[in-house]
Structures are given as structure tokens and as C-alpha cells.
Write a protein that holds these residues in place. Structure first.
Motif, PDB file in Angstrom:
ATOM      1  N   ARG A 142       7.997   8.564  -0.715  1.00  0.00           N
ATOM      2  CA  ARG A 142       6.963   9.082   0.182  1.00  0.00           C
ATOM      3  C   ARG A 142       5.461   9.007  -0.602  1.00  0.00           C
ATOM      4  O   ARG A 142       5.439   8.755  -1.803  1.00  0.00           O
ATOM      5  CB  ARG A 142       7.232  10.413   0.759  1.00  0.00           C
ATOM      6  CG  ARG A 142       8.526  10.729   1.457  1.00  0.00           C
ATOM      7  CD  ARG A 142       8.296   9.793   2.977  1.00  0.00           C
ATOM      8  NE  ARG A 142       9.340  10.108   3.558  1.00  0.00           N
ATOM      9  CZ  ARG A 142      10.544   9.106   3.817  1.00  0.00           C
ATOM     10  NH1 ARG A 142      10.075   7.934   3.195  1.00  0.00           N
ATOM     11  NH2 ARG A 142      11.433   9.113   4.508  1.00  0.00           N
ATOM     12  N   ARG A 143       4.282   9.448   0.098  1.00  0.00           N
ATOM     13  CA  ARG A 143       3.129   9.372  -0.334  1.00  0.00           C
ATOM     14  C   ARG A 143       3.139  10.195  -1.412  1.00  0.00           C
ATOM     15  O   ARG A 143       2.506  10.191  -2.711  1.00  0.00           O
ATOM     16  CB  ARG A 143       2.180   9.553   0.738  1.00  0.00           C
ATOM     17  CG  ARG A 143       0.921   9.404   0.270  1.00  0.00           C
ATOM     18  CD  ARG A 143      -0.208   9.430   1.376  1.00  0.00           C
ATOM     19  NE  ARG A 143       0.219   8.708   2.497  1.00  0.00           N
ATOM     20  CZ  ARG A 143      -0.134   8.670   3.578  1.00  0.00           C
ATOM     21  NH1 ARG A 143      -0.780   9.676   3.967  1.00  0.00           N
ATOM     22  NH2 ARG A 143       0.093   7.803   4.537  1.00  0.00           N
ATOM     23  N   SER A 144       3.552  11.557  -1.395  1.00  0.00           N
ATOM     24  CA  SER A 144       3.729  12.408  -2.378  1.00  0.00           C
ATOM     25  C   SER A 144       4.235  11.957  -3.676  1.00  0.00           C
ATOM     26  O   SER A 144       3.804  12.562  -4.709  1.00  0.00           O
ATOM     27  CB  SER A 144       4.348  13.780  -1.882  1.00  0.00           C
ATOM     28  OG  SER A 144       5.773  13.538  -1.500  1.00  0.00           O
ATOM     29  N   VAL A 169       3.040  -0.806  -6.870  1.00  0.00           N
ATOM     30  CA  VAL A 169       3.697  -0.245  -5.910  1.00  0.00           C
ATOM     31  C   VAL A 169       3.064  -0.653  -4.477  1.00  0.00           C
ATOM     32  O   VAL A 169       3.970  -1.123  -3.521  1.00  0.00           O
ATOM     33  CB  VAL A 169       3.418   1.286  -6.038  1.00  0.00           C
ATOM     34  CG1 VAL A 169       4.003   1.812  -4.806  1.00  0.00           C
ATOM     35  CG2 VAL A 169       3.710   1.753  -7.294  1.00  0.00           C
ATOM     36  N   ARG A 170       1.916  -0.888  -4.160  1.00  0.00           N
ATOM     37  CA  ARG A 170       1.273  -1.349  -3.114  1.00  0.00           C
ATOM     38  C   ARG A 170       1.828  -2.713  -2.741  1.00  0.00           C
ATOM     39  O   ARG A 170       2.210  -3.065  -1.496  1.00  0.00           O
ATOM     40  CB  ARG A 170      -0.455  -1.462  -3.059  1.00  0.00           C
ATOM     41  CG  ARG A 170      -0.933  -1.707  -1.927  1.00  0.00           C
ATOM     42  CD  ARG A 170      -2.351  -1.946  -1.832  1.00  0.00           C
ATOM     43  NE  ARG A 170      -3.053  -0.793  -1.901  1.00  0.00           N
ATOM     44  CZ  ARG A 170      -3.755  -0.299  -3.168  1.00  0.00           C
ATOM     45  NH1 ARG A 170      -3.763  -1.147  -4.254  1.00  0.00           N
ATOM     46  NH2 ARG A 170      -4.410   0.798  -3.101  1.00  0.00           N
ATOM     47  N   ASN A 174       3.845  -3.565   0.478  1.00  0.00           N
ATOM     48  CA  ASN A 174       3.167  -4.255   1.601  1.00  0.00           C
ATOM     49  C   ASN A 174       4.348  -5.448   1.726  1.00  0.00           C
ATOM     50  O   ASN A 174       4.468  -5.924   2.778  1.00  0.00           O
ATOM     51  CB  ASN A 174       1.904  -4.722   1.070  1.00  0.00           C
ATOM     52  CG  ASN A 174       0.978  -3.689   1.392  1.00  0.00           C
ATOM     53  OD1 ASN A 174       1.193  -2.642   2.135  1.00  0.00           O
ATOM     54  ND2 ASN A 174      -0.086  -3.865   0.964  1.00  0.00           N
ATOM     55  N   TRP A 175       4.719  -6.005   0.778  1.00  0.00           N
ATOM     56  CA  TRP A 175       5.621  -7.292   0.587  1.00  0.00           C
ATOM     57  C   TRP A 175       7.011  -7.079   1.548  1.00  0.00           C
ATOM     58  O   TRP A 175       7.405  -7.661   2.345  1.00  0.00           O
ATOM     59  CB  TRP A 175       5.982  -7.678  -0.608  1.00  0.00           C
ATOM     60  CG  TRP A 175       7.120  -8.681  -0.896  1.00  0.00           C
ATOM     61  CD1 TRP A 175       6.977 -10.199  -0.602  1.00  0.00           C
ATOM     62  CD2 TRP A 175       8.280  -8.587  -0.819  1.00  0.00           C
ATOM     63  NE1 TRP A 175       7.993 -10.910  -0.688  1.00  0.00           N
ATOM     64  CE2 TRP A 175       8.968  -9.976  -0.863  1.00  0.00           C
ATOM     65  CE3 TRP A 175       9.314  -7.502  -1.138  1.00  0.00           C
ATOM     66  CZ2 TRP A 175      10.308 -10.189  -1.037  1.00  0.00           C
ATOM     67  CZ3 TRP A 175      10.861  -7.865  -1.057  1.00  0.00           C
ATOM     68  CH2 TRP A 175      11.306  -9.218  -1.175  1.00  0.00           C
ATOM     69  N   ILE A 187       1.295   4.209   1.294  1.00  0.00           N
ATOM     70  CA  ILE A 187       0.145   4.147   0.627  1.00  0.00           C
ATOM     71  C   ILE A 187      -1.177   4.450   1.383  1.00  0.00           C
ATOM     72  O   ILE A 187      -1.197   3.841   2.711  1.00  0.00           O
ATOM     73  CB  ILE A 187       0.049   2.808  -0.096  1.00  0.00           C
ATOM     74  CG1 ILE A 187       1.225   2.348  -0.995  1.00  0.00           C
ATOM     75  CG2 ILE A 187      -1.485   2.865  -1.058  1.00  0.00           C
ATOM     76  CD1 ILE A 187       1.365   3.365  -2.299  1.00  0.00           C
ATOM     77  N   ALA A 188      -1.894   5.274   0.980  1.00  0.00           N
ATOM     78  CA  ALA A 188      -3.226   5.479   1.801  1.00  0.00           C
ATOM     79  C   ALA A 188      -4.622   5.489   1.163  1.00  0.00           C
ATOM     80  O   ALA A 188      -4.636   5.074  -0.097  1.00  0.00           O
ATOM     81  CB  ALA A 188      -3.180   7.033   2.303  1.00  0.00           C
ATOM     82  N   ARG A 189      -5.594   5.066   1.743  1.00  0.00           N
ATOM     83  CA  ARG A 189      -6.844   5.188   1.017  1.00  0.00           C
ATOM     84  C   ARG A 189      -7.335   6.197   0.289  1.00  0.00           C
ATOM     85  O   ARG A 189      -7.032   7.242   0.685  1.00  0.00           O
ATOM     86  CB  ARG A 189      -7.933   4.616   2.127  1.00  0.00           C
ATOM     87  CG  ARG A 189      -7.982   3.256   2.845  1.00  0.00           C
ATOM     88  CD  ARG A 189      -8.937   2.999   3.817  1.00  0.00           C
ATOM     89  NE  ARG A 189     -10.406   2.868   3.029  1.00  0.00           N
ATOM     90  CZ  ARG A 189     -11.791   2.927   3.627  1.00  0.00           C
ATOM     91  NH1 ARG A 189     -11.587   2.914   4.844  1.00  0.00           N
ATOM     92  NH2 ARG A 189     -12.435   2.876   2.959  1.00  0.00           N
TER      93      ARG A 189
END
Length: 413
Positions: A142-144, A169-170, A174-175, A187-189
Motif C-alpha cells: 500500500r501507499r503507506s 517502485v513507480r 505502472n508496468w 503511488i500518489a503525487r
């Protein structure tokens, strides 16, 4: 045995084992059975014939995992699929770990596309990601979890290293998302630890700094030779570190290799006499093909530790000179610089030496924009040779100061 009109969960539990395995038919659903083993273990099974008339048994699961109503639901679906000639159950996707996905990404994205960053990406993967998430289910990250990992990397190795890890990681997530319908990267901005705009460098070394760095480089072995060649050729550090003997002709022309998916390089460069001398001073090591050999048959790789030791020696030398002049050695400070700053410095020195901007750009391997870049296919070999000769002559005047010249490092901009 009298056939029961119904079968409940309690009835399933009360089925007794026998000396041999047997199946008990569910009176409410044809083709649905309870299989009882001599050991007392029980499981739900389904039976149907495929389009060829062959009997197919399909195990649904242990009776302590399913209530009978759920087992009947699964049995109906299994029977329908068997009769249609399909496997009894849809293949469930493999529960992939982070390592499973990372290995696939390395194979199908990084290596298949020939990315030059493969070695560094692999190093960061092993050092920071696989050591933490190797056996973690990929979908469970997760994001955390990403934020916590970046905090750890930033605390131990700095913000820029954390951003490099975030980029990996991104890239992996994304892949993976592009290949699966039900995955959304967490992933977030705002997860970067540095501002990309603040990392843009305009640092060049002034004459005093060039003089001090050159003097220290002369007594710093392999790394010192690379430092001086970076100033004399304006090429990227990786190209100098991986220079091969076979790429340098007898008349001193260095054919700088260009690889797939790589930014432009200087091409064929006639090395000035000072650069040829530095190359000639290097010793061949066995069958190693590189001018600056590394471990085994590889080329030089130790940038960070060598740069750190170089700076320590440079600071010590400047403090010693300060003492000899009667100045306070504590006021001597080497302002931050990186090896790539030497490439920018060399480009600036070429302008100072009267080299045409388009020729200086060709020496560096930069793409010439517009119509000229498309249609002008001239090699500019002689012009580039003259540019490096002018650069070498200017550096020679800088590193030979007048007596009593004070060396100070200015602040980086």
C-alpha cells in the motif's frame, strides 16, 4: 442404505469412515458428493462427463472449509464447465510476490529494452526493495508501505537516493498495471523527497578550483586520470570509465561508442597530446580490455568511494597550503561538486577558448536541432580535434599559475 432426502452440514460431519474410501451422494444435487477417506478426512467433489463421454472428478475442497450450500454452488459451476469441455475451475491467478513481479519487470522491460541503468537499478532493488518486500504479496503493498520505505532510505542514504528508489517502485507498479485489469498503483503525487527543479545544476569550476582539482588528480591514480580526462574531453564519466584500449587508434583517435537508447556521444575524437599522455600512463591488466580496469574483466565502477576519498585528500592539501601561507586552515572549505560538473566546465572553457558553439556541442555529443541537425551529416572530425586542442591549451594555462596564487573554492550556485 436408505437414500436421504437432504444433506446438511451436520449430516456431513456425521459421515463415518470405513476401511476403504467411499463417496456419499448429495441427494439434492446430482454429481455432487462427499468423499470420505479411511483416515476420517472428508472433501466435497463433483462428477460429470466431458463432451467425449469421459468421467471427470473435480475436488472442490475439504468439508471443514466450505458449508454444503457453498459447495453445491461450486459443484454446479464445475459440472457446467466439465460438460462444456473446460477445466472444472477457472485457473486462479498466482499470488505473486514483489520479487516475482520485479524479476519479470527486469526481464521484460529493463533488459529487453537495453536500458543503460540496469546495473544501478538492480543494485537499488537488492539493497532497498527486495531486502524489505521480497516475499511480500505484490497486491498487498500500500501507499503507506511505500512511504515508510522511502522514509527509511531517506534517513539512511539521503533524499535523492529515496527518489531513485521511488522511481523504481513507480516503474514496476505502472508496468504491472499496464498488464493487469484489476491493479491500481498506490503511488500518489507529492511522494518525492526532493524538488526536481532544485536539482538542476549550473555548477562549473572556476580557475582556482580547476587548478586545485587538477593538482590533486595528478597524484590520485586511476580516479585522478579519469578526472583529468573528463576536463580534457568533455565526455561523460561513464564513457571515460569504460574506455577500451581497442577504441583508441595508434594516432590517438578515440572512437567513443554509442549504445542503443543512449544519448549522443562525441563520436570519433582526436585526443590532444595531454590526454594521450594520460592514457599512455595507464597499465594494461592481464586480459582486461579497459584502460581503467575494475574487478575481473570489468571497467572502473567505484565512483562514490573514490570521489569521497578524493575530496578528503583535496581538503587536506588545501588546509596544508593554508597553514604554509599563514592562513587559518579551518576557513578552507571545498564547496560541493560532482564529476559531471567537469563536463559542464569543459564546455564553458571551450567557449572561452573561442570554439564555435555548434562544434563544442558536437564534441559533447549533443543533438544539433533543426534543419542543420537533420541534413548536415559531416563528421566535423578536424573541427572537433581543433576544439579539444584549444581546450587542452587553455587548461594548461590555468593549471600553471603565477607564483603566490591563492587557491579558494567559491560557493556553488
Amino acid at each position: 442404505m436408505t437414500r436421504r432426502k437432504s444433506l446438511s452440514d451436520h449430516g456431513v460431519q456425521n459421515l463415518k469412515p470405513r476401511s476403504a474410501r467411499y463417496v456419499f451422494a448429495d441427494p439434492e444435487l446430482g454429481g455432487h458428493y462427499v468423499r470420505v477417506m479411511p483416515t476420517g478426512s472428508k472433501s466435497f467433489v463433483a462428477l460429470a462427463r466431458d463432451p467425449n463421454g469421459k468421467q471427470v472428478w473435480a475436488t472442490i475442497g475439504a468439508t471443514d472449509l466450505y458449508e454444503i450450500d457453498k459447495s453445491r454452488e461450486l459443484a454446479r459451476e464445475a459440472i457446467k464447465r466439465i460438460r462444456a469441455g473446460l477445466p472444472a475451475f477457472e485457473e486462479r491467478p498466482k499470488a505473486e510476490t514483489f520479487k516475482d513481479v520485479a524479476d519479470d519487470w527486469l526481464k521484460r522491460h529493463v533488459r529487453q529494452k537495453g536500458l543503460r541503468s540496469e546495473a544501478e537499478v538492480t543494485r537499488l532493488l537488492n539493497a532497498h526493495l527486495l531486502s524489505t518486500w521480497k516475499d511480500r504479496l505484490f497486491h498487498s503493498i500500500r501507499r503507506s508501505d511505500v512511504a515508510a520505505l522511502l522514509d527509511e532510505v531517506e534517513d539512511d542514504h539521503g533524499a535523492r537516493q529515496a527518489d531513485y528508489v521511488l522511481a523504481i517502485v513507480r516503474g514496476i507498479m505502472n508496468w504491472y498495471a499496464a498488464r493487469h485489469d484489476d491493479y491500481h498503483p498506490p503511488i500518489a503525487r507529492g511522494m518525492r523527497r526532493t524538488d526536481p527543479n532544485s536539482r538542476k545544476r549550473d555548477r562549473i569550476l572556476d580557475d582556482d578550483e580547476i587548478r586545485a582539482v587538477w593538482k590533486q588528480a595528478e597524484s590520485n591514480g586511476t580516479f585522478g586520470a579519469i578526472i583529468r580526462l573528463a576536463l580534457l574531453t568533455a565526455q561523460r564519466r561513464e564513457k571515460i570509465g569504460s574506455m577500451k584500449w581497442e577504441a583508441i587508434s595508434s594516432d590517438g583517435v578515440w572512437n567513443v561508442p554509442s549504445e542503443a537508447r543512449q544519448k549522443g556521444v562525441g563520436g570519433a575524437l582526436q585526443l590532444p597530446e595531454s590526454a594521450r599522455k594520460i592514457v599512455a600512463e595507464q597499465s594494461r591488466v592481464g586480459e582486461n580490455p579497459y584502460v581503467f580496469p575494475g574487478r575481473g574483466d570489468g571497467h572502473f565502477q567505484g565512483w562514490s568511494p573514490c570521489k569521497r576519498r578524493f575530496n578528503e585528500k583535496l581538503s587536506a592539501a588545501l588546509r596544508k597550503e593554508a597553514v604554509e601561507r599563514g592562513d587559518d586552515p579551518e576557513k578552507v572549505k571545498v564547496e560541493p561538486w560532482v564529476v559531471h560538473d567537469l563536463r559542464r566546465t569543459a564546455r564553458s572553457l571551450m567557449s572561452r577558448a573561442g570554439v564555435r558553439p555548434d562544434i563544442a556541442e558536437r564534441v559533447m555529443g549533443h543533438v544539433i536541432s533543426g534543419v542543420e541537425g537533420v541534413y548536415d551529416r559531416h563528421s566535423y572530425r578536424d573541427e572537433k580535434a581543433d576544439a579539444l586542442k584549444r581546450l587542452s591549451a587553455l587548461i594548461e594555462t590555468i593549471v600553471s599559475p603565477s607564483p603566490g596564487k591563492i587557491v579558494r573554492f567559491r560557493k556553488s550556485r
